[in-house]
Scaffold this motif. Sequence first.
Motif, mmCIF file in Angstrom:
data_model
loop_
_atom_site.group_PDB
_atom_site.id
_atom_site.type_symbol
_atom_site.label_atom_id
_atom_site.label_comp_id
_atom_site.label_asym_id
_atom_site.label_seq_id
_atom_site.Cartn_x
_atom_site.Cartn_y
_atom_site.Cartn_z
ATOM 1 N N UNK A 7 -9.528 1.588 -2.369
ATOM 2 C CA UNK A 7 -8.075 1.432 -2.399
ATOM 3 C C UNK A 7 -7.396 2.309 -1.354
ATOM 4 N N UNK A 8 -8.013 3.422 -1.019
ATOM 5 C CA UNK A 8 -7.426 4.323 -0.029
ATOM 6 C C UNK A 8 -7.860 4.019 1.402
ATOM 7 N N UNK A 42 -2.400 7.888 1.740
ATOM 8 C CA UNK A 42 -3.229 6.735 2.048
ATOM 9 C C UNK A 42 -2.885 5.554 1.153
ATOM 10 N N UNK A 43 -2.545 5.812 -0.078
ATOM 11 C CA UNK A 43 -2.108 4.765 -0.992
ATOM 12 C C UNK A 43 -0.980 5.330 -1.830
ATOM 13 N N UNK A 44 0.112 4.604 -1.927
ATOM 14 C CA UNK A 44 1.247 5.085 -2.691
ATOM 15 C C UNK A 44 0.936 5.231 -4.168
ATOM 16 N N UNK A 45 1.690 6.062 -4.847
ATOM 17 C CA UNK A 45 1.462 6.323 -6.269
ATOM 18 C C UNK A 45 1.699 5.085 -7.116
ATOM 19 N N UNK A 46 2.592 4.199 -6.679
ATOM 20 C CA UNK A 46 2.859 2.974 -7.445
ATOM 21 C C UNK A 46 1.627 2.078 -7.446
ATOM 22 N N UNK A 59 -1.477 2.816 -6.814
ATOM 23 C CA UNK A 59 -2.593 3.460 -7.495
ATOM 24 C C UNK A 59 -2.414 3.398 -9.009
ATOM 25 N N UNK A 60 -1.197 3.681 -9.486
ATOM 26 C CA UNK A 60 -0.944 3.672 -10.926
ATOM 27 C C UNK A 60 -1.131 2.305 -11.546
ATOM 28 N N UNK A 68 0.812 -1.217 0.000
ATOM 29 C CA UNK A 68 0.000 0.000 0.000
ATOM 30 C C UNK A 68 0.841 1.261 0.000
ATOM 31 N N UNK A 69 2.108 1.140 0.366
ATOM 32 C CA UNK A 69 2.962 2.339 0.412
ATOM 33 C C UNK A 69 4.399 1.906 0.248
ATOM 34 N N UNK A 70 5.142 2.585 -0.587
ATOM 35 C CA UNK A 70 6.510 2.190 -0.866
ATOM 36 C C UNK A 70 7.534 2.946 -0.052
ATOM 37 N N UNK A 71 8.789 2.562 -0.228
ATOM 38 C CA UNK A 71 9.901 3.220 0.453
ATOM 39 C C UNK A 71 9.999 4.677 0.014
ATOM 40 N N UNK A 72 10.110 5.550 0.982
ATOM 41 C CA UNK A 72 10.316 6.958 0.675
ATOM 42 C C UNK A 72 9.048 7.761 0.457
ATOM 43 N N UNK A 73 7.876 7.100 0.444
ATOM 44 C CA UNK A 73 6.651 7.858 0.247
ATOM 45 C C UNK A 73 6.175 8.388 1.594
#
Length: 294
Positions: A281-282, A122-126, A128-129, A112-117
Amino acid sequence: MGTVELPVVVGVDGSDAAFDALDWAADLATRRGLPLRIVHASLWERYEGYIPSTSPDRPAERVRSETVLAMAAERAGRRASALKVMTDVAPDDPVTALLRAGQSADAVVVGSRGRGEFASLLLGSVGLGIAARAHCPVVVVRGRPENVQGRMSRVTVGIAERERPGAPEPACGAAATAFALREARLRGCELEAVHAWRYAGEEHGTPEERARRAGELLEEALGGASAAALAPVPVAHRVVEASPRKALLDASAHSDLLVVGARRRQGHFGMQLGLVNHAVLHHAQCPVAVVPQG
């Protein structure tokens, strides 16, 4: 000629969320009898050029990539000793790399969330994309530990209204229903089918008529998929007078997996999620599977 086994793909970056996704993906691959492909995206090779893995001049980012993949492969092997594990450093950004890997995958699993985000996201850009663009099922591993670890003994699928009168199937899509049914069967748990409706006045029928039509929609959506299932699955039908967003978020609290459909329109390259999918998703309290339909 044997059938090609498409792997379960999981993206890792060394973060705790990615290792949670790795565990979830290893369990999914084990249940389905498929190999696991672990992908780490790194742009170092694009800029540095190819350097043999035995070279003492390997850049720090190359060493880090190899370390992340080695740790991930070892962890997956410990979780499921019979699992076939493949690793891959992709010289690209994470979204592009995982979308490409998803073209030949049974499913793509991400954290749900990557390194550095930022922790506030609430949800990482990766995640979501990929969920918005992939043409295979995408599972975003999020929620409370008890839901992620499968302690609820329930898979939930959202059944939406038809997009237009006379459409061949509900907006949820047969693919999403079949995915949910298969997961419930492999997990040996209940499948909960949720349909939300709002009373909007007499022109749309009485509340009783709306509820009856909603129940018929559930039966229809599950009927075709149930016939294809290899073993019977206990199914609970829930017709809820609420917004789809609220009904699905409420259901996520007592689910191991929430499955939603997402329509992929030909020639459209933007984000294809919809407001309800974006919300779950969020905010869902369990992992969410977004299953595309044509």
